[in-house]
Scaffold this active site. Structure first.
Site, PDB file in Angstrom:
ATOM      1  N   GLU A  47      -1.886   5.222  -0.884  1.00  0.00           N
ATOM      2  CA  GLU A  47      -0.605   5.229  -0.162  1.00  0.00           C
ATOM      3  C   GLU A  47       0.039   6.598  -0.240  1.00  0.00           C
ATOM      4  O   GLU A  47       0.623   7.090   0.706  1.00  0.00           O
ATOM      5  CB  GLU A  47       0.332   4.170  -0.766  1.00  0.00           C
ATOM      6  CG  GLU A  47       1.587   3.908   0.051  1.00  0.00           C
ATOM      7  CD  GLU A  47       2.793   4.745  -0.371  1.00  0.00           C
ATOM      8  OE1 GLU A  47       3.811   4.695   0.306  1.00  0.00           O
ATOM      9  OE2 GLU A  47       2.696   5.481  -1.396  1.00  0.00           O
ATOM     10  N   ASP A  76      -2.531   3.357  -6.085  1.00  0.00           N
ATOM     11  CA  ASP A  76      -2.625   4.759  -6.491  1.00  0.00           C
ATOM     12  C   ASP A  76      -1.285   5.294  -6.971  1.00  0.00           C
ATOM     13  O   ASP A  76      -0.230   4.722  -6.699  1.00  0.00           O
ATOM     14  CB  ASP A  76      -3.124   5.626  -5.321  1.00  0.00           C
ATOM     15  CG  ASP A  76      -2.171   5.618  -4.133  1.00  0.00           C
ATOM     16  OD1 ASP A  76      -1.643   4.527  -3.789  1.00  0.00           O
ATOM     17  OD2 ASP A  76      -1.946   6.686  -3.549  1.00  0.00           O
TER      18      ASP A  76
END
Ligand SMILES: [Zn+2]
Length: 436
Positions: A178, A83
């Site tokens: 994350e 991400d």
């Protein structure tokens, strides 16, 4: 045309994988699953047969079989996150290559007058003559952490080739969410099956990190007593003012905007309220465990002192631990992970830069779950914003370093561990080793 670190990176950057707070799906955005499936396909193309996307943990897991005839029995892992930060748009990322960078100002977006200048970002000067990858000024770049993914993929291809240097079993994982935290809580350690690992999620070439903050948050609530100001004397308790007093009793100069390196802080993140009630949220950070505990104790102590002054139950402080410094899990028994990485860097002419992280990492979480996991550089700068950029040559070097670390790192583990044990024994210390 042969795939390179850069062509891979450009392909991954084109997928919008911006994560989202308060999403009702997992991973928090669809794009992360799209990238995950793409990575599985590419891993299989390199010959990694067990590459798979696991929707439960949101991770891609893959294993590169050993080719060293069973010399190394343990598995080394590499992890990057898929991400990008929710802080800046990751949609329609249009990376641009600047070959042979001249050291001057870079126009990111002519129409909007967005420039990337060495005045603001002096590290740019280090990249004269190199190839930079920049944004068009409207999105982030996503080098955090797709540079890491591209490097791990390049390493995988090299280790799967018949010319690969001898190496033990290597585990690879790409993780979701994350940037919003929490994604890693679902990580399947058993499926990953590594004994040691590195996250490839750091900044400039040479960065190597095994220390992060101990972190907690605090919610401070004040209950006031409201009464007409004309007859308030001796009766009113102004919650907003008591909360301001609380904040003023925290030590001067220990705020994020006044600290660096190993200096911890109290961060007033949010404050609101009036006479009736007031509330504030704080972040508490310190690398040192004892100092961290004293910081938490101080908050409770201030609340107590104010309760003595204004009456029991006026102030409450609720503390919650968030993450812990991974140093305790790396130093000393797993320091070979740092020494091996340093050695590989030096052999490639990279100057290692070991520094404490002023934040946390997924690796810190994993380290405390039993998988020692320091952090390696990925090659980018200015993460989470439109000025993010990375250097093509640095990314190539990092891929080379990962290959070296895979093929040389693990055998060193034994020698180092044995050496460390001998050292401790001769120093008369009793050390319990985690493994073997
Ligand atoms: Zn990152």
């Amino acid at each position: 045309m042969k795939d390179t670190v850069v062509t891979r990176f450009l392909r991954y950057a084109a997928v919008d994988t911006q994560s989202k707070e308060d999403s009702d799906r997992f991973p928090s955005t669809e794009g992360q699953a799209v990238l995950a499936e793409m990575l599985v396909r590419e891993l299989k193309e390199t010959g990694v047969s067990d590459a798979e996307y696991d929707p439960v943990s949101g991770c891609v897991y893959a294993h590169i079989p050993a080719n060293d005839g069973g010399r190394e029995s343990r598995t080394l892992g590499f992890i990057s996150h898929m991400d990008t930060s929710p802080e800046t748009s990751g949609r329609n990322v249009k990376p641009r290559l600047i070959p042979d960078y001249d050291g001057g100002e870079i126009t990111l977006n002519k129409e909007q007058g967005i420039m990337l200048s060495p005045e603001m970002y002096p590290e740019l000067e280090n990249y004269k003559g190199r190839t930079l990858i920049v944004t068009d000024g409207t999105t982030l770049l996503g080098a955090d952490d797709k540079a890491g993914i591209a490097e791990i993929m390049t390493m995988t291809e090299a280790l799967m080739s018949p010319e690969a240097p001898p190496h033990g079993r290597i585990a690879v994982a790409f993780t979701p969410d994350e940037e919003i935290g929490g994604g890693i809580a679902r990580f399947d350690l058993g499926r990953f099956g590594a004994d040691f690992a590195y996250t490839v999620d750091g900044g400039a070439l040479g960065e190597l990190e095994y220390e992060c903050f101990n972190a907690a948050s605090a919610k401070v609530k004040v209950r006031g007593v409201n009464i007409h100001t004309g007859e308030a004397k001796g009766k009113m308790k102004n919650a907003a003012r008591i909360l301001a007093e609380f904040d003023s009793l925290l030590p001067e100069g220990e705020r994020p905007e006044e600290t660096e390196g190993y200096e911890g802080f109290f961060h007033l993140e949010r404050i609101e309220g009036g006479v009736e009630s007031a509330e504030a949220e704080y972040l508490i950070r310190d690398h040192d465990r004892d100092k961290f505990e004293s910081r938490k104790a101080l908050m409770l102590d201030i609340a107590e002192r104010l309760n003595v002054k204004y009456g029991a139950g006026t102030v409450t402080a609720e503390l919650k631990d968030s993450y812990r410094n991974m140093r305790e899990k790396i130093f000393p028994e797993n320091m070979f992970l740092i020494e091996n990485a340093e050695r590989c860097m030096k052999e490639l002419g990279i100057q290692p830069k070991i520094q404490p992280i002023r934040g946390g990492t997924d690796g810190a979480f994993l380290s405390w779950k039993g998988l020692p996991c320091p952090n390696l550089c990925a090659g980018g700068h200015n993460f989470h914003g439109r000025y993010e950029y990375c250097c093509a040559e640095a990314m190539e070097k990092i891929a080379e370093m990962l290959i070296k670390l895979s093929s040389r790192g693990v055998p060193l583990v034994r020698a180092r561990t044995a050496q460390f044990r001998r050292k401790q024994r001769s120093a008369g210390k009793k050390i319990v080793m985690r493994r073997g």
